[in-house]
Design an enzyme around this catalytic site. Sequence first.
Site, PDB file in Angstrom:
ATOM      1  N   ALA A  64       1.101  -1.088  -0.300  1.00  0.00           N
ATOM      2  CA  ALA A  64      -0.177   0.461   0.294  1.00  0.00           C
ATOM      3  C   ALA A  64       1.150   1.499  -0.081  1.00  0.00           C
ATOM      4  CB  ALA A  64      -0.730   0.184   1.183  1.00  0.00           C
ATOM      5  N   GLY A 109       0.466  -4.891   0.605  1.00  0.00           N
ATOM      6  CA  GLY A 109      -0.633  -4.805  -0.275  1.00  0.00           C
ATOM      7  C   GLY A 109      -0.351  -5.191  -0.976  1.00  0.00           C
ATOM      8  N   GLU A 112      -0.686  -9.569  -0.844  1.00  0.00           N
ATOM      9  CA  GLU A 112      -2.054  -9.418  -0.477  1.00  0.00           C
ATOM     10  C   GLU A 112      -2.663  -9.693  -1.806  1.00  0.00           C
ATOM     11  OE1 GLU A 112      -2.419  -6.391   2.483  1.00  0.00           O
ATOM     12  OE2 GLU A 112      -3.611  -7.923   3.785  1.00  0.00           O
ATOM     13  N   GLU A 132       4.246  -5.424   7.575  1.00  0.00           N
ATOM     14  CA  GLU A 132       3.369  -4.412   8.086  1.00  0.00           C
ATOM     15  C   GLU A 132       4.007  -3.872   9.703  1.00  0.00           C
ATOM     16  OE1 GLU A 132       1.996  -5.628   6.041  1.00  0.00           O
ATOM     17  OE2 GLU A 132       0.673  -5.304   4.873  1.00  0.00           O
TER      18      GLU A 132
HETATM   19  N1  COA Z   1       4.645   3.134  -0.425  1.00  0.00           N
HETATM   20  C1  COA Z   1       5.145   4.752  -1.077  1.00  0.00           C
HETATM   21  N2  COA Z   1       6.081   4.553  -1.728  1.00  0.00           N
HETATM   22  C2  COA Z   1       6.993   3.524  -1.828  1.00  0.00           C
HETATM   23  C3  COA Z   1       6.701   2.081  -1.402  1.00  0.00           C
HETATM   24  C4  COA Z   1       5.541   1.935  -0.723  1.00  0.00           C
HETATM   25  N3  COA Z   1       5.029   0.763  -0.177  1.00  0.00           N
HETATM   26  N4  COA Z   1       7.094   1.221  -1.485  1.00  0.00           N
HETATM   27  C5  COA Z   1       8.762   2.347  -2.029  1.00  0.00           C
HETATM   28  N5  COA Z   1       8.075   3.589  -2.815  1.00  0.00           N
HETATM   29  C6  COA Z   1       9.022   4.152  -2.831  1.00  0.00           C
HETATM   30  C7  COA Z   1      10.075   4.564  -2.145  1.00  0.00           C
HETATM   31  O1  COA Z   1      10.232   5.724  -1.094  1.00  0.00           O
HETATM   32  C8  COA Z   1      10.709   5.469  -3.308  1.00  0.00           C
HETATM   33  O2  COA Z   1      10.489   6.324  -3.284  1.00  0.00           O
HETATM   34  P1  COA Z   1      11.911   7.545  -3.552  1.00  0.00           P
HETATM   35  O3  COA Z   1      12.531   7.613  -4.911  1.00  0.00           O
HETATM   36  O4  COA Z   1      10.925   8.611  -3.773  1.00  0.00           O
HETATM   37  O5  COA Z   1      12.947   7.984  -2.247  1.00  0.00           O
HETATM   38  C9  COA Z   1      10.794   4.326  -4.422  1.00  0.00           C
HETATM   39  O6  COA Z   1       9.573   3.580  -3.549  1.00  0.00           O
HETATM   40  C10 COA Z   1      11.675   3.430  -4.714  1.00  0.00           C
HETATM   41  O7  COA Z   1      12.031   2.328  -2.993  1.00  0.00           O
HETATM   42  P2  COA Z   1      13.493   2.454  -2.769  1.00  0.00           P
HETATM   43  O8  COA Z   1      12.974   2.251  -1.523  1.00  0.00           O
HETATM   44  O9  COA Z   1      14.195   3.366  -2.995  1.00  0.00           O
HETATM   45  O10 COA Z   1      14.012   1.121  -3.317  1.00  0.00           O
HETATM   46  P3  COA Z   1      14.784  -0.609  -2.719  1.00  0.00           P
HETATM   47  O11 COA Z   1      14.905  -1.020  -3.413  1.00  0.00           O
HETATM   48  O12 COA Z   1      15.840   0.665  -1.904  1.00  0.00           O
HETATM   49  O13 COA Z   1      13.709  -1.242  -1.858  1.00  0.00           O
HETATM   50  C11 COA Z   1      11.595  -2.206  -0.952  1.00  0.00           C
HETATM   51  C12 COA Z   1      12.821  -1.650  -2.381  1.00  0.00           C
HETATM   52  C13 COA Z   1      10.517  -2.819  -1.435  1.00  0.00           C
HETATM   53  C14 COA Z   1      12.339  -3.069  -0.009  1.00  0.00           C
HETATM   54  C15 COA Z   1      11.292  -0.817  -0.688  1.00  0.00           C
HETATM   55  O14 COA Z   1      11.216   0.216  -0.862  1.00  0.00           O
HETATM   56  C16 COA Z   1      10.611  -0.834   0.698  1.00  0.00           C
HETATM   57  O15 COA Z   1      10.758  -1.485   2.074  1.00  0.00           O
HETATM   58  N6  COA Z   1       8.925  -0.627   0.737  1.00  0.00           N
HETATM   59  C17 COA Z   1       7.986  -0.903   1.565  1.00  0.00           C
HETATM   60  C18 COA Z   1       6.916  -1.959   1.749  1.00  0.00           C
HETATM   61  C19 COA Z   1       6.593  -2.090   2.526  1.00  0.00           C
HETATM   62  O16 COA Z   1       6.779  -1.694   3.757  1.00  0.00           O
HETATM   63  N7  COA Z   1       5.315  -2.525   2.022  1.00  0.00           N
HETATM   64  C20 COA Z   1       4.115  -2.718   3.273  1.00  0.00           C
HETATM   65  C21 COA Z   1       3.708  -1.199   3.176  1.00  0.00           C
HETATM   66  S1  COA Z   1       2.229  -1.630   3.898  1.00  0.00           S
END
Ligand code: COA
Length: 258
Positions: A64, A109, A112, A132
């Site tokens: 999400a 999400g 999910e 989460e």
């Molecule tokens: N919501 C909003 N933005 C998100 C996102 C999310 N769930 N997941 C990634 N992004 C954004 C990051 O903030 C980043 O934005 P920026 O370039 O403006 O800084 C961009 O996507 C790229 O992500 P980044 O974190 O730089 O890539 P990474 O390869 O270092 O890491 C992940 C990838 C997926 C491990 C990491 O982005 C992450 O942990 N995301 C959240 C996952 C999460 O907790 N999901 C559950 C949400 S309920």
Amino acid sequence: MENIKTENKDGILIITVDRPKVLNALNAQTIAEIGEAFHVARFDEAVKAVILTGAGEKAFVAGADINELAQCNAITGKTTAEKGQRIFIAIERFPKPVIAAVNGFALGGGCELALACHIRIASENAKLGLPEVTLGIIPGYGGTQRMARLLGKGKALELILSGDRIDASEAERIGLVNKVVPLDQLMQTCEELARRIMSRGPLAVTAAIEAVMSGSEMPFEEGQFLEATLFGLLCATEDTKEGMKAFIEKRAAQFKGA
Ligand code: COA
């Protein structure tokens, strides 16, 4: 549609979540667009199967949209979860096969969303999980329920409580995904599977989805009653007669969905 792309490829509707800058994170608008695409496809006779995937080579859906979630209070948090849940149930109960082509991160999400699909095929680079609790919340789009039903409570609790990400081969080992293939073969594999299913009796395919998805939520006896009722209905169709006749005549069946 701003955040998803749709393409009908000879009967397979390919829905691509398309927000690569945020790794295809699901904001409210994206979820609503996915819901709308499934709503339209449900009654579109030109759609025989759906493949759901994410844009780019890095993510299916990274969860999400955390920027939106950060604004939620108790009331909007609940309605956010309920809106997503309703759409994910519509995917799960969709009368035509829905395959998730998990092409990278499928977290929160995103995991999910994949869980709501009937079948999950992952690329070797895929990483799945429900992180989460690392944000101080719990899965809100059916993840606590579907993960526990698919994997059993023990494995589901391990993943949900730890928030750990697992790789594609571990996901296949525990049954979270059906199969793992190299990324460059992912869409082809999903399309071949969709076409194989599309060559079967379409009424039988729809009945099988209903028997499994609805029946498994009922007490066993009621699920069996549903199975027998659907079985009986299918026996009255032209397709069933054609399927059996084709077997006896040693030829491929020509199903009409009637
Ligand atoms: N919501 C909003 N933005 C998100 C996102 C999310 N769930 N997941 C990634 N992004 C954004 C990051 O903030 C980043 O934005 P920026 O370039 O403006 O800084 C961009 O996507 C790229 O992500 P980044 O974190 O730089 O890539 P990474 O390869 O270092 O890491 C992940 C990838 C997926 C491990 C990491 O982005 C992450 O942990 N995301 C959240 C996952 C999460 O907790 N999901 C559950 C949400 S309920």
